[in-house]
Design a protein around this motif. Structure first.
Motif, short mmCIF file in Angstrom:
data_model
loop_
_atom_site.label_atom_id
_atom_site.label_comp_id
_atom_site.label_asym_id
_atom_site.label_seq_id
_atom_site.Cartn_x
_atom_site.Cartn_y
_atom_site.Cartn_z
N GLU A 75 0.89 -1.05 0.19
CA GLU A 75 -0.10 -0.11 0.33
C GLU A 75 0.85 1.43 -0.19
O GLU A 75 0.51 2.19 -1.01
N LEU A 76 1.97 0.96 1.24
CA LEU A 76 2.79 2.54 0.98
C LEU A 76 3.28 2.60 -0.01
O LEU A 76 3.66 3.75 -1.17
N ILE A 77 3.79 1.30 -1.12
CA ILE A 77 4.91 1.70 -2.43
C ILE A 77 3.31 2.32 -3.65
O ILE A 77 4.10 2.84 -4.01
N GLU A 78 2.84 1.80 -4.02
CA GLU A 78 1.62 1.79 -5.06
C GLU A 78 1.56 3.34 -4.38
O GLU A 78 0.65 4.57 -4.65
N THR A 79 0.98 4.04 -3.12
CA THR A 79 1.12 5.62 -3.44
C THR A 79 1.85 6.81 -3.08
O THR A 79 1.53 7.57 -3.00
N CYS A 80 3.23 5.82 -2.97
CA CYS A 80 4.32 7.13 -2.92
C CYS A 80 4.91 7.34 -4.56
O CYS A 80 4.00 6.77 -5.54
N ASP A 81 5.32 8.69 -4.69
CA ASP A 81 6.05 9.35 -5.63
C ASP A 81 7.32 8.77 -6.32
O ASP A 81 7.35 8.52 -7.38
N TYR B 275 17.60 18.77 -4.77
CA TYR B 275 15.84 18.34 -5.17
C TYR B 275 15.13 19.04 -3.92
O TYR B 275 14.40 18.53 -3.40
N ARG B 276 15.59 20.16 -3.52
CA ARG B 276 14.57 20.47 -2.59
C ARG B 276 13.33 20.96 -3.19
O ARG B 276 12.24 20.56 -2.53
N ASP B 277 13.37 21.38 -4.32
CA ASP B 277 11.82 21.73 -5.11
C ASP B 277 11.63 20.05 -5.10
O ASP B 277 10.30 19.95 -5.63
N THR B 278 12.18 19.11 -5.47
CA THR B 278 12.29 17.32 -6.47
C THR B 278 10.60 16.81 -5.21
O THR B 278 10.24 16.35 -4.96
N VAL B 279 11.74 17.30 -3.25
CA VAL B 279 10.77 16.56 -2.34
C VAL B 279 9.82 16.90 -1.90
O VAL B 279 8.70 16.41 -1.51
N LYS B 280 9.75 18.96 -2.24
CA LYS B 280 8.37 19.27 -1.79
C LYS B 280 7.18 18.62 -2.03
O LYS B 280 6.68 18.78 -2.97
N GLY B 281 6.33 18.45 -0.66
CA GLY B 281 4.87 18.36 -1.16
C GLY B 281 4.57 16.78 -1.97
O GLY B 281 3.78 16.51 -2.25
N LYS B 282 5.71 16.07 -1.86
CA LYS B 282 5.77 14.49 -2.79
C LYS B 282 5.76 13.17 -1.44
O LYS B 282 5.86 13.94 -0.06
N GLN B 283 5.04 12.95 -1.44
CA GLN B 283 4.61 10.86 -0.52
C GLN B 283 5.91 10.66 -1.12
O GLN B 283 5.94 9.85 -1.58
N ILE B 284 6.92 10.19 0.09
CA ILE B 284 8.39 9.89 0.00
C ILE B 284 8.18 8.54 0.95
O ILE B 284 8.20 8.58 1.68
N LEU B 285 8.16 6.93 0.21
CA LEU B 285 9.03 6.20 0.87
C LEU B 285 10.62 5.77 0.87
O LEU B 285 11.12 6.28 0.48
N LEU B 286 10.62 5.87 1.86
CA LEU B 286 12.15 5.41 2.79
C LEU B 286 12.11 4.29 2.99
O LEU B 286 11.51 3.63 3.51
#
Length: 230
Positions: A128-134, A205-216
């Motif tokens: 579920e986390l993988i499918e919803t991450c950017d 990369y600051r603009d790249t991650v802004k507002g994104k759903q990121i999976l660590l």
């Protein structure tokens, strides 16, 4: 007719080559590290079956497994007291006496032949986390630690998971500024202090991650201090 004969001949050669390779370089168990002979394989299967796979029901926040379903959004005792800063955490296999060698041989021994298995289990546990991450980001190693190990195990896991799922992954977004000492044996407070200020997002990369759903992506989850620092 000739094609069938050629095919049988090639198959016979392939099987023969596998037998020769098994003699010269016998396959080794991922769990015990010992050479696998025919009589040992049944015992190795028993060990694989003894692995504790983490599945639902579990804590909504940290993924700690529950014995019984406690309803949607349920939290474990620790997360009731202090919920992690990360939205959700999921783990694939319990770290115990059976899985320890599997993990440590990969992390410190450079044994990467279990990557497909690891990626499959991470996919199962975190679908579920993988499918919803950017996109996915592996936890970075400090350059000195990377030089010692020759590879970042979390990056290998992220790449294998990306290949399996078709999701994007980025390896250069996070940097590790501090070569923090090993976390083994530290309390949560000690781990948190150990990794405080250890990571940064690269400026470009600051603009790249802004507002994104990121999976660590990390190899071992203990207290979550490293994930929170990231």
């Amino acid at each position: 007719m000739h094609i069938k004969k050629a095919s049988s001949f090639i198959t016979g050669l392939s099987k023969g080559a596998v037998r020769v390779l098994d003699v010269i370089m016998p396959p080794h168990s991922l769990i015990t590290g010992l050479p696998l002979k025919n009589q040992d394989r049944a015992g190795d299967v028993d060990l694989w079956q003894a692995l504790q796979f983490v599945d639902a029901p579990c804590c909504e926040a940290c993924g700690f497994p529950f014995e019984f379903d406690q309803g949607a959004g349920s939290l474990c005792g620790r997360c009731h007291v202090r919920r992690p800063k990360t939205a959700r955490i999921r783990s694939a296999i319990t770290y115990d006496d059976i899985s320890r060698k599997l993990v440590l041989d990969f992390k410190y021994g450079g044994r990467t032949d279990g990557l497909k298995f690891f990626a499959a289990q991470m996919h199962r546990a975190g679908q579920e986390l993988i499918e919803t991450c950017d996109f996915m980001i592996p936890i970075p190693l400090h350059k000195h630690r990377l030089r010692q190990r020759r590879f970042n195990q979390s990056s290998l896991l992220a790449r294998a998971l990306a290949k399996r799922t078709g999701r994007a992954y980025e390896t250069d977004v996070l940097s590790r500024l501090k070569n923090s000492p090993n976390q083994s044996g530290l309390s949560f407070a000690g781990r948190r202090k150990n990794v405080s200020g250890a990571f940064c997002v690269e400026p470009k990369y600051r603009d790249t991650v802004k507002g994104k759903q990121i999976l660590l992506i990390d190899d071992v989850y203990t207290t979550g201090a490293t994930l929170e620092a990231c």
